[in-house]
Scaffold this active site. Structure first.
Site, PDB file in Angstrom:
ATOM      1  N   HIS A 262      37.627  33.255  39.468  1.00 59.33           N
ATOM      2  CA  HIS A 262      38.283  32.697  40.652  1.00 59.33           C
ATOM      3  C   HIS A 262      39.128  33.768  41.347  1.00 59.33           C
ATOM      4  CE1 HIS A 262      37.107  28.733  39.247  1.00 59.33           C
ATOM      5  NE2 HIS A 262      37.707  28.164  40.277  1.00 59.33           N
TER       6      HIS A 262
ATOM      7  N   HIS B  75      43.754  30.466  32.563  1.00 67.70           N
ATOM      8  CA  HIS B  75      43.646  31.884  32.240  1.00 67.70           C
ATOM      9  C   HIS B  75      44.981  32.421  31.781  1.00 67.70           C
ATOM     10  CE1 HIS B  75      39.581  32.518  33.826  1.00 67.70           C
ATOM     11  NE2 HIS B  75      39.915  31.775  34.860  1.00 67.70           N
TER      12      HIS B  75
END
Length: 237
Positions: free
Chosen positions: A134, A186
């Site tokens: 992303h 993350h």
């Protein structure tokens, strides 16, 4: 302890991010090329297979195609790293519920079984933390947009408006990366490396593949107006 964070639903999906990124570039490129063509700064009409194509269509097609090529390259780079490294996401315990239960004592445990009953897709995705795809794609779109506007989006108006739009694009990519950390998808280092991958590919693709210098020398629109010559004084007789 970094793997014991709770699971959260992501606010920005891959599909949403991809649509926003491509929409930003496509709309910007087409609008810019149309304006440049009307100002007489385009490449002019081109012949293709015996057909006459407006210059702004050709330039838009080339730029968007090169952008898509770079996006595919950076995404492939991120995905290869994900599957090779296999770093666990911060919500690993919440998704897997491994047995035997891992004690707080420092140890590496490789023989375990997930008992959470989650889908196979979620159990596979929990191992794809590094790097953040992303963040990589968001930064790739932002840097490509910034460079494109810097080279081709010139006008006589306020320069701060252009730089403000560039800053907004950069902050949009920054927000995407921060959201991945806040939503426990993350680790911060995954996002940092993702930013580096996206920025590197954007710069390389723009400079060496798109080759902005092919747009030619600056036109009179971009050059400062020449100073008018002072009248010569009449020679005394």
């Amino acid at each position: 302890m970094s793997l014991r964070l709770p699971y959260k639903e992501q606010s920005i999906s891959e599909v949403l991010l991809g649509c926003l990124g491509f929409a930003l570039i496509i709309v910007t490129v087409i609008a810019t090329e149309i304006v440049r063509d009307r100002q007489g700064k385009g490449i002019g009409e081109k012949f293709l297979s015996g057909s006459l194509i407006p210059g702004w269509i050709w330039e838009s097609y080339t730029t968007i195609g090169i952008f898509t090529f770079g996006a595919a390259c950076q995404q492939l780079t991120s995905n290869i790293a994900k599957y090779v490294i296999g770093r666990l996401r911060p919500h690993f315990f919440a998704v897997c519920a491994p047995q035997p239960r891992i004690t707080p004592a420092p140890a590496y445990i490789q023989d375990y079984e997930c008992t959470s009953g989650k889908s196979e897709a979620m159990l596979k995705d929990m191992r794809l933390s590094f790097p953040s795809a992303h963040s990589s794609f968001a930064m790739y779109c932002a840097i490509f947009f910034i460079l494109y506007i810097q080279v081709k989006g010139k006008w006589r108006g306020s320069k701060l408006l252009r730089h403000g739009v560039q800053y907004a694009a950069l902050m949009g990519a920054w927000y995407v990366g921060l959201s991945r950390v806040v939503e426990h998808m993350h680790h911060w280092s995954d996002v940092g490396v993702g930013f580096l991958i996206g920025a590197a590919y954007a710069a390389l693709v723009f400079v060496f593949v798109l080759k902005p210098k092919k747009y030619g020398l600056p036109t009179a629109w971009d050059q400062p107006a020449p100073q008018s010559a002072l009248p010569r004084p009449a020679l005394a007789r």
